[in-house]
Write an enzyme that holds these catalytic residues in place. Structure first.
Site, PDB file in Angstrom:
ATOM      1  N   PHE A 207      -6.998 -31.114 -40.320  1.00 17.27           N
ATOM      2  CA  PHE A 207      -5.964 -30.411 -41.067  1.00 17.27           C
ATOM      3  C   PHE A 207      -5.098 -31.445 -41.783  1.00 17.27           C
ATOM      4  O   PHE A 207      -4.470 -32.295 -41.153  1.00 17.27           O
ATOM      5  CB  PHE A 207      -5.108 -29.527 -40.162  1.00 17.27           C
TER       6      PHE A 207
ATOM      7  N   ARG B  17       4.897 -31.077 -47.980  1.00 14.64           N
ATOM      8  CA  ARG B  17       4.245 -31.089 -49.301  1.00 14.64           C
ATOM      9  C   ARG B  17       4.578 -32.367 -50.073  1.00 14.64           C
ATOM     10  O   ARG B  17       3.797 -32.822 -50.894  1.00 14.64           O
ATOM     11  CB  ARG B  17       4.719 -29.910 -50.151  1.00 14.64           C
TER      12      ARG B  17
ATOM     13  N   ASP C  27     -12.170 -25.234 -48.298  1.00 19.18           N
ATOM     14  CA  ASP C  27     -12.364 -25.257 -46.858  1.00 19.18           C
ATOM     15  C   ASP C  27     -13.537 -24.333 -46.520  1.00 19.18           C
ATOM     16  O   ASP C  27     -14.693 -24.725 -46.700  1.00 19.18           O
ATOM     17  CB  ASP C  27     -11.028 -24.822 -46.227  1.00 19.18           C
TER      18      ASP C  27
ATOM     19  N   GLU D 270      -7.842 -27.126 -57.806  1.00 24.20           N
ATOM     20  CA  GLU D 270      -7.513 -26.702 -56.433  1.00 24.20           C
ATOM     21  C   GLU D 270      -7.074 -27.904 -55.595  1.00 24.20           C
ATOM     22  O   GLU D 270      -7.435 -29.040 -55.902  1.00 24.20           O
ATOM     23  CB  GLU D 270      -8.776 -26.117 -55.784  1.00 24.20           C
ATOM     24  N   ASP D 271      -6.339 -27.616 -54.529  1.00 23.20           N
ATOM     25  CA  ASP D 271      -6.000 -28.690 -53.595  1.00 23.20           C
ATOM     26  C   ASP D 271      -7.156 -28.990 -52.648  1.00 23.20           C
ATOM     27  O   ASP D 271      -7.530 -30.129 -52.456  1.00 23.20           O
ATOM     28  CB  ASP D 271      -4.718 -28.349 -52.810  1.00 23.20           C
TER      29      ASP D 271
HETATM   30  P1  5GP Z   1     -10.656 -21.654 -47.962  1.00 24.09           P
HETATM   31  O1  5GP Z   1     -10.934 -21.596 -46.481  1.00 24.09           O
HETATM   32  O2  5GP Z   1     -10.538 -20.268 -48.514  1.00 24.09           O
HETATM   33  O3  5GP Z   1     -11.689 -22.482 -48.671  1.00 24.09           O
HETATM   34  O4  5GP Z   1      -9.272 -22.378 -48.149  1.00 24.09           O
HETATM   35  C1  5GP Z   1      -8.107 -21.615 -48.180  1.00 24.09           C
HETATM   36  C2  5GP Z   1      -6.861 -22.397 -48.280  1.00 24.09           C
HETATM   37  O5  5GP Z   1      -6.562 -22.866 -46.991  1.00 24.09           O
HETATM   38  C3  5GP Z   1      -6.792 -23.642 -49.152  1.00 24.09           C
HETATM   39  O6  5GP Z   1      -6.593 -23.391 -50.507  1.00 24.09           O
HETATM   40  C4  5GP Z   1      -5.544 -24.286 -48.555  1.00 24.09           C
HETATM   41  O7  5GP Z   1      -4.398 -23.674 -49.083  1.00 24.09           O
HETATM   42  C5  5GP Z   1      -5.696 -23.940 -47.094  1.00 24.09           C
HETATM   43  N1  5GP Z   1      -6.241 -25.094 -46.352  1.00 24.09           N
HETATM   44  C6  5GP Z   1      -7.507 -25.306 -45.956  1.00 24.09           C
HETATM   45  N2  5GP Z   1      -7.613 -26.467 -45.289  1.00 24.09           N
HETATM   46  C7  5GP Z   1      -6.370 -27.012 -45.284  1.00 24.09           C
HETATM   47  C8  5GP Z   1      -5.823 -28.233 -44.768  1.00 24.09           C
HETATM   48  O8  5GP Z   1      -6.493 -29.088 -44.160  1.00 24.09           O
HETATM   49  N3  5GP Z   1      -4.494 -28.432 -44.968  1.00 24.09           N
HETATM   50  C9  5GP Z   1      -3.696 -27.530 -45.630  1.00 24.09           C
HETATM   51  N4  5GP Z   1      -2.411 -27.833 -45.754  1.00 24.09           N
HETATM   52  N5  5GP Z   1      -4.186 -26.382 -46.135  1.00 24.09           N
HETATM   53  C10 5GP Z   1      -5.505 -26.124 -45.961  1.00 24.09           C
HETATM   54 MG    MG Z   2      -5.316 -24.004 -52.329  1.00 26.38          MG
END
Ligand code: 5GP
Ligand code: MG
Length: 184
Positions: free
Chosen positions: A158, A171, A105, A101-102
């Site tokens: 962010f 990206r 959050d 995963e990247d």
């Molecule tokens: P979750 O809240 O479900 O853990 O994260 C959902 C998605 O939100 C992540 O996979 C990512 O694509 C996006 N996301 C969350 N935080 C960030 C951030 O700081 N930057 C970016 N570009 N995407 C984020």
């Molecule tokens: Mg992701």
């Protein structure tokens, strides 16, 4: 709204950390073989550059596959449940699965992904994430969602670059940067 960019991790720092993660993963998966290799799953699109660098640095047998994850966002915040597109159905039965995963959050995306994958009867599942924002984790995921392998723990900012976007942009930035939003 005006935005400004700030450095968080340089390209060099990220590259070094990926090498360390690959070494750790290779050492932990000594039991995999050419007949029973690791299956590394890339979550598109954000993890793609992290993924390709990571899997090429592994020294254990590894297959790769890809799934598309989409979270609808308003600005920087996801709204609603994530949507998964597994392409032609990925077979996970009895496989050693490593989700790459990247960023984790709130934890909602990873929780939904784990639910989906566990139904497919893998031998085991681990998670490798480039970034984690533990301060943003929803209370219900506090104990259940964490990365087995983590690049960097970061504050509630962010971030963009190294695959991560803001509205489809940035990206390809080679460093990981965070955005600051200024009301004007
Ligand atoms: P979750 O809240 O479900 O853990 O994260 C959902 C998605 O939100 C992540 O996979 C990512 O694509 C996006 N996301 C969350 N935080 C960030 C951030 O700081 N930057 C970016 N570009 N995407 C984020
Ligand atoms: Mg992701």
């Amino acid at each position: 709204m005006k935005t400004s960019f700030h450095m968080m991790y340089s390209q060099k720092e990220v590259e070094n950390r990926i090498r360390e993660l690959a070494a750790q993963i290779s050492s932990d998966y000594q039991n995999v073989t050419e007949d029973d290799p690791l299956l590394a799953l890339c979550t598109l699109r954000g993890a793609v550059f992290f993924f390709t660098d990571l899997v090429r640095a592994l020294s254990v047998p590894c297959e790769v596959d890809f799934l598309k994850v989409h979270s609808y966002t308003e600005g920087t915040r996801p709204v609603g449940a994530p949507v998964f597109d597994l392409g032609e159905d990925i077979v996970l039965k009895n496989r050693h699965v490593l989700i790459v995963e990247d960023i984790i959050d709130t934890g909602a995306t990873m929780d939904a992904m784990l639910d989906l994958f566990r139904m497919k009867d893998p031998a085991d599942i681990r998670i490798c994430s480039l970034l984690d924002k533990p301060d943003r984790r929803l209370p219900k995921y506090q104990d259940t969602i964490h990365a087995d392998y983590l690049g960097f723990k970061i504050p509630d900012q962010f971030v963009i670059g190294w695959g991560l976007d803001y509205d489809g942009k940035y990206r390809l930035l080679k460093d990981i940067m965070y955005l600051e939003f200024h009301k004007d």
